[in-house]
Design an enzyme around this catalytic site. Structure first.
Site, short mmCIF file in Angstrom:
data_model
loop_
_atom_site.label_atom_id
_atom_site.label_comp_id
_atom_site.label_asym_id
_atom_site.label_seq_id
_atom_site.Cartn_x
_atom_site.Cartn_y
_atom_site.Cartn_z
N GLU A 1 26.05 -47.09 -38.45
CA GLU A 1 25.86 -47.97 -39.60
C GLU A 1 26.62 -49.27 -39.32
O GLU A 1 27.39 -49.36 -38.36
CB GLU A 1 26.41 -47.29 -40.87
N ASP B 1 21.50 -44.93 -31.31
CA ASP B 1 21.14 -46.22 -31.91
C ASP B 1 19.84 -46.07 -32.67
O ASP B 1 18.81 -46.57 -32.27
CB ASP B 1 21.02 -47.29 -30.81
O1 9MR Z 1 33.58 -45.46 -43.61
C1 9MR Z 1 33.53 -44.32 -44.46
C2 9MR Z 1 34.01 -43.12 -43.70
O2 9MR Z 1 35.39 -43.28 -43.40
C3 9MR Z 1 33.78 -41.86 -44.51
O3 9MR Z 1 34.08 -40.74 -43.70
C4 9MR Z 1 32.32 -41.80 -44.95
C5 9MR Z 1 32.01 -40.57 -45.79
O4 9MR Z 1 32.68 -40.59 -46.99
O5 9MR Z 1 32.00 -42.94 -45.71
C6 9MR Z 1 32.11 -44.13 -44.96
O6 9MR Z 1 31.82 -45.20 -45.76
C7 9MR Z 1 30.48 -45.35 -46.18
C8 9MR Z 1 30.52 -45.43 -47.70
O7 9MR Z 1 30.85 -44.18 -48.22
C9 9MR Z 1 29.22 -45.94 -48.30
N1 9MR Z 1 28.79 -47.15 -47.68
C10 9MR Z 1 28.64 -47.02 -46.23
C11 9MR Z 1 29.98 -46.67 -45.61
C12 9MR Z 1 29.90 -46.67 -44.10
O8 9MR Z 1 29.16 -45.61 -43.60
#
Ligand code: 9MR
Length: 870
Positions: free
Chosen positions: A736, A727
């Site tokens: 996130e 955390d």
């Molecule tokens: O949720 C997304 C995850 O499935 C992917 O593995 C990751 C890496 O590409 O990205 C996550 O999405 C993020 C996005 O790329 C940018 N905004 C924050 C999202 C949550 O971490």
């Protein structure tokens, strides 16, 4: 470091440090810190790429020949108008540090490295001035900081040169201070429960971490310590996901409401919890509130969600914002600009992505659509007008639709206008040109915003949710529904004409890539939504031809933004349509079959979650996938009334609210010990106490065994899957916030809140028949009749039956029943003379209705006194 190397380094300092800034907090020193001084900078050699470095006022950041390079325009007013940096650098007051870096700049410029508070008033803890030339040079400076900060910002200020520069950095190092404490998470008592509580009529399970191999005695205790129930645990051996020896405890037979209860076993007392039908009532509203707090393009009203969340509107082109009312494309992508204001910020960043926005919007709309037919949903009253914290309250439209509309309007703006190349497609995303630092109020974001190329996946996301919009808004705002319907059809046609425009996996500067190489599932989902809304044969032909129509769409690891065939399947199972009955039954059976798989997984897991225990099942955003498995089980319950599925969904929540290896609730504000430092530029409290933590009801992404950010890569190396979480605001790959995770939480919270007081529907003892006698008056109205047969063995005394229209059909009058319509949901009650339905007997009532737009199939789900009829 060898002595000779140390001497060489000192010479470098003298040769290259041109100015040593004597700020109030910087004390120069020329003694090396101990050789073993710990490294405080992450990925300083850029071997892991750009992350976690960010920049502002520069061209794109990229790693070239192992160095981090970017460009910066000449003529900026101040050094701090452009910079490269990283957050969460720990500084200890009174400790000595050596900052070192290789730098070059062409044609050459002065620059300044500053360790500072990453938010106003930007207190500087140490400053090193240097001159960079075309020749790569090492700069090193040793100093003592007089002020500490657990999470300072290191910034290379590179603005202010007269000429445009190319600046490169390498081997950035800050040695000194305290070695990182060996990280030991505080996991609290070894008895793990749902820290919020359990439903009186629901399952009640817990997990005990213990060395014991024989069953352990457990006691359920009241707040005053009285023993309310007792029993023995079930030894479960070594749990793969946690690496712990564990037992499970089942106290489901205790059904009395209470607060401050604890479970005691093996000499340990759990965190307190409640047993109450109301445990999830407030979560229904908290989970949706997150979306309001994430809104772009509107000032956030503190009166609505708390003063600490009040903020100025972000990204309306008020300086220093450079977007989103008139946004250009990335160079070479298009020659027009679009007004793409509004929508929700995706996550901890300020990006807005059509792909992920599509899933989140779908789930909010579907949370509402479920209430039209689900037997326990009470017609959606709990999500109706003036029930949630949205500024559009009291406008006659259900509040959850108001919140979804904030994103829908944005998604519609992302569509390429008529007359332009690729007209009808949707731009994949819009975000900052470069990653920005944390924290950052959206209104203070100075980065250039850019539209990225249209993609097939984004276009189909738009088509799908715009089609949902068309049917769900039809009873409330005909014009908006029509606009959505048109956009959906145009988008679908554009995607068919451009079926392989894929977003680039490397387009991740300043925002996430959200790339996807397989879009057959998006085609299936969009065709399904368009068919459900319009009833048109062309969409039925497309969806039935899709491999996903009969394939296995319910992965044991859940669904998310990249794989959306499950969304089409779930809606075909629940939304009334003209699908042939056999096909509809097959689809419904596929939902219950998937739910059976998830139930089996729950039984296998000592922590009772519907996800396998191997490291590959703990990935970025996995908490969202776990909830989505619960969504499938909940849907199976809505369709069948089989309480095993309801209990599977309920039990999934135990894991998320504390019954896990870390003894943490992943929902902010919910449970004794909960995540509150999620990675977010808005909720930056950990970095700046002036900023808030995420609002109650914000879901963290969850354990990610792939450790995909530099903070956890070093902190948690070698972790067992359920321990791969921290955390801390620096850990974007485990902790996130994101709209697609909170939309899953919104859906399940609404379902769970419905289960608290709802009588458990008994498996169906009725059969319903709906006959449409066709249209009259040139198609403006139609007549239909409903017959309900009591297939049970006891008489029904007094009946209420409910069903939903798909779109804008409006009940005009009914006979042989008292009927009324709210939104698209029709409720019909018996007259005094036909209240009784004998076993095997039937009642029939009829009605006239106005056709409205779109499909008007027989309602797929008709309930009798809260039970679904077959
Ligand atoms: O949720 C997304 C995850 O499935 C992917 O593995 C990751 C890496 O590409 O990205 C996550 O999405 C993020 C996005 O790329 C940018 N905004 C924050 C999202 C949550 O971490």
């Amino acid at each position: 470091m060898t002595p000779s190397r140390r001497r060489r380094r000192r010479l470098t300092i003298l040769a290259t440090v041109t100015t040593l800034a004597l700020t109030g907090t910087t004390v120069p020193a020329f003694a090396d810190p101990p050789a073993e001084a710990p490294e405080q900078v992450r990925n300083g050699d850029f071997s892991d790429g750009v992350s976690p470095w960010f920049s502002f006022g520069t061209g794109p950041l990229a790693v070239t020949d192992g160095q981090l390079c970017t460009t910066v325009a000449g003529g900026l007013a101040n050094p701090w108008d452009a910079g490269i940096g990283q957050d969460a650098v720990p500084l200890v007051a009174g400790a000595e540090y050596t900052l070192g870096f290789d730098v070059s700049a062409t044609p050459g410029t002065a620059l300044r490295a500053v360790l500072q508070l990453g938010a106003a008033p930007y207190t500087a803890y140490a400053t090193v001035d240097a001159t960079a030339t075309a020749t790569r040079t090492r700069v090193e400076q040793t100093f003592t900081v007089t002020e500490g900060n657990d999470a300072a910002q290191l910034i290379f200020q590179i603005g202010g040169a007269a000429q445009t520069q190319t600046v490169c950095l390498d081997d950035v190092s800050l040695r000194g201070g305290d070695p990182p404490e060996p990280y030991v998470p505080d996991t609290g008592p070894r008895v793990r429960v749902n820290q919020v509580g359990y439903l009186p009529g629901g399952p009640k399970n817990a997990t005990v971490v213990t060395e014991a191999t024989d069953p352990l005695a457990w006691q359920l205790r009241s707040a005053a310590g009285a023993v309310l129930a007792d029993g023995v645990s079930t030894p479960r051996g070594m749990d793969e996901a946690s690496g712990q020896n564990v037992h499970s405890v089942d106290f489901s037979t205790y059904r009395t409401a209470g607060t401050g209860l604890t479970l005691v076993a093996d000499g340990e007392t759990s965190h307190p919890f409640d047993i109450s039908g109301a445990v999830y009532e407030q979560l229904r509203s908290d989970a949706v509130q997150f979306f309001y707090a994430q809104r772009s393009g509107i000032a956030i009203d503190g009166d609505l969600i708390g003063e600490e969340y009040a903020r100025r509107a972000g990204h309306l082109d008020v300086a220093p914002n450079r977007g989103d009312t008139d946004v250009p494309c990335q160079p070479g992508v298009c020659d027009y600009r679009l007004d793409v204001r509004g929508g929700w910020y995706d996550a901890g960043d300020h990006g807005k992505y059509v792909v992920n926005g599509g899933l989140a919007t779908y789930q909010l709309l579907n949370t509402f659509e479920r209430t039209k037919t689900a037997p326990t949903a009470d017609g959606g009253a709990a999500l109706g007008d003036s029930t949630l914290r949205v500024p559009e309250r009291d406008n006659g439209v259900p509040d959850i639709l108001d919140e979804a509309r904030w994103e829908l309007e944005f998604l519609l703006r992302m569509q390429v206008p008529a007359g332009k190349p690729l007209a009808g497609m949707a731009h994949h995303k819009i975000h900052d040109r470069n990653w920005t630092g944390l924290p950052l109020d959206p209104a203070d974001d100075p980065e250039l915003r850019e539209l990225h190329p249209p993609s097939t996946a984004a276009t189909l996301n738009l088509a799908a949710v715009a089609a949902q919009c068309a049917r769900l808004f039809a009873p409330y705002d005909r014009a908006f529904a029509t606009r959505c319907g048109t956009a959906a059809k145009t988008a679908y046609a554009a995607a068919k004409a451009n079926p392989a425009r894929l977003a680039s996996p490397t387009d991740s500067n300043g925002g996430g890539a959200y790339d996807d190489t397989v879009v057959t599932d998006e085609f299936y989902w969009a065709a399904a939504e368009l068919y459900l809304t319009t009833g048109e044969k062309a969409y039925l032909t497309d969806l039935t031809a899709s491999p996903h129509h009969t394939g296995d769409v319910f992965d044991v690891r859940g669904f998310s933004w990249q794989g959306v065939a499950a969304l089409g399947r779930l809606d075909l199972a629940t939304v009334p349509s003209g699908l042939p009955a056999a096909d509809r039954d097959r689809i419904r059976a596929s939902v219950t079959a998937a739910a059976d798989t998830y139930l089996a997984e729950i039984a296998d897991q000592a922590y009772g979650l519907p996800m396998p225990g191997d490291p590959g099942s703990y990935f970025w955003g996995g908490n969202g996938n776990i909830i989505n498995n619960a969504v499938v089980m909940a849907t199976a319950f809505d369709l069948s009334g089989d309480v095993r599925y309801r209990d599977g969904a309920v039990q999934t929540m135990d894991y998320l609210l504390g019954r896990n290896a870390l003894n943490i609730s992943y929902v902010t504000g919910w449970g004794e010990h909960h995540a509150k430092n999620q990675h977010s530029r808005i909720f930056g409290n950990q970095l700046n106490p002036q900023m808030p933590n995420p609002p109650a009801g914000s879901l963290a992404g969850g354990p990610n065994a792939a450790l995909q950010d530099p903070f956890v890569a070093s902190l948690l190396a070698g972790c067992k899957p359920q321990f791969c979480f921290v955390d801390d605001i620096a850990s974007y790959s485990t902790n996130e916030v994101a709209i697609n995770w909170n939309s899953a939480l919104t859906w399940i919270a609404s379902f769970l809140a419905d289960q608290g007081g709802a009588p458990v529907p008994t498996p169906s003892t009725c059969r319903a028949e709906y006959v449409d006698y066709g249209t009259w008056s040139g198609g403006s109205g139609f007549t239909a009749q409903v017959t309900i047969r009591n297939t049970g063995s006891t008489p029904v005394n007094g009946w209420t039956t409910r069903f939903a229209f798909t779109g804008d059909q409006k009940l005009r009058e009914a006979w042989l029943a008292k009927a009324e319509q709210k939104g698209a949901t029709v409720t019909a009650k018996n007259e005094s003379y036909n209240a009784r339905i004998a076993p095997g007997g039937t009642v029939t009532f009829g009605f006239n209705a106005l056709t409205g737009g779109g499909a008007k199939p027989a309602p797929g789900l008709i309930t009798l006194n809260g039970s679904p009829c077959s």
